[in-house]
Design an enzyme around this catalytic site. Structure first.
Site, PDB file in Angstrom:
ATOM      1  N   HIS A 269       2.612  -3.055  -6.349  1.00  0.00           N
ATOM      2  CA  HIS A 269       3.740  -2.310  -5.796  1.00  0.00           C
ATOM      3  C   HIS A 269       3.278  -1.360  -4.707  1.00  0.00           C
ATOM      4  O   HIS A 269       2.116  -0.944  -4.666  1.00  0.00           O
ATOM      5  CB  HIS A 269       4.447  -1.502  -6.884  1.00  0.00           C
ATOM      6  CG  HIS A 269       5.236  -2.323  -7.840  1.00  0.00           C
ATOM      7  ND1 HIS A 269       6.428  -2.924  -7.506  1.00  0.00           N
ATOM      8  CD2 HIS A 269       4.988  -2.664  -9.137  1.00  0.00           C
ATOM      9  CE1 HIS A 269       6.895  -3.601  -8.551  1.00  0.00           C
ATOM     10  NE2 HIS A 269       6.036  -3.462  -9.541  1.00  0.00           N
TER      11      HIS A 269
ATOM     12  N   HIS B 138       8.021  -1.447 -14.138  1.00  0.00           N
ATOM     13  CA  HIS B 138       7.065  -0.722 -14.984  1.00  0.00           C
ATOM     14  C   HIS B 138       7.247   0.788 -14.825  1.00  0.00           C
ATOM     15  O   HIS B 138       7.245   1.533 -15.810  1.00  0.00           O
ATOM     16  CB  HIS B 138       5.632  -1.105 -14.620  1.00  0.00           C
ATOM     17  CG  HIS B 138       5.186  -2.417 -15.185  1.00  0.00           C
ATOM     18  ND1 HIS B 138       5.547  -3.616 -14.641  1.00  0.00           N
ATOM     19  CD2 HIS B 138       4.415  -2.703 -16.267  1.00  0.00           C
ATOM     20  CE1 HIS B 138       5.006  -4.607 -15.335  1.00  0.00           C
ATOM     21  NE2 HIS B 138       4.321  -4.081 -16.327  1.00  0.00           N
TER      22      HIS B 138
END
Length: 205
Positions: free
Chosen positions: A99, A43
């Site tokens: 993340h 992303h």
């Protein structure tokens, strides 16, 4: 963006770095992406490649006195929007517990690099594809097969392999269709659209 997806997925399956262990956070995820490895963040890669490329286009357009973005107010408003976009994506990956900081930093650097390459060398790449001979589609097909074959095998099954191959196929198809359009006169440079789309040049028809 396709290059970013493939490279980041390649790195994920190569390093097999798990997503952060955050028992105090309930991951907010739809689908199976939470089963992928974490390093680097795809992303972050995608949003930064798009943001940097958009910034380069915006900066170039602002140099034109007749452009809307020649105005400092419009220019900095646009800059604020794209910075907000990038920050919301990157920080959102941290907020959702998907993340670590390392994942997002590595993904952002990878994406920024891709965005700069596209922004600086994009026109040259387009021209090279348009002027190539029959060896281009052959080379693109063989390269696609090679990169598919050389994608690393992760320790555990990882859904990012599917994303990598899908993006690779999309990139290959885009290159081949761009080449084909230039060969048969179906691209913008050949005048195909200007001659077949009424009102394209603002004329009465």
């Amino acid at each position: 963006m396709c290059i970013g997806v493939y490279v980041s997925s390649f790195m994920k399956d190569c390093f097999c770095s798990p997503r952060p262990f955050v028992p105090q956070v309930t991951r907010l995820s739809i689908g199976t992406h939470h089963l992928e490895y974490g390093f680097p963040s795809t992303h972050s890669t995608n949003c930064m490649s798009f943001t940097v490329y958009l910034f380069l286009l915006l900066r170039e357009d602002a140099l034109n006195p007749g452009s809307l973005f020649a105005s400092p107010v419009a220019y900095w408003t646009a800059i604020s929007v794209i910075v907000w976009y990038a920050a919301s994506i990157v920080l959102g990956r941290l907020y959702c517990g998907m993340h670590s900081f390392t994942d997002c930093i590595a993904g952002s650097l990878l994406g920024a690099t891709i965005g700069i390459i596209q922004g600086v060398y994009g026109p040259l790449i387009e021209e090279t594809i348009a002027n190539a001979n029959w060896t281009l589609p052959v080379t693109a097909t063989l390269l696609c097969l090679l990169l598919t074959n050389q994608h690393p095998q992760p320790v555990d099954d990882c859904p990012c392999f599917e994303d990598a191959i899908a993006s690779l196929a999309l990139l290959t198809g885009t290159v081949m269709s761009r080449w084909h359009a230039s060969q048969v006169g179906w691209d913008v440079a050949s005048g195909f659209y200007t001659s077949r789309t009424p009102g394209w040049e603002g004329q009465t028809w």
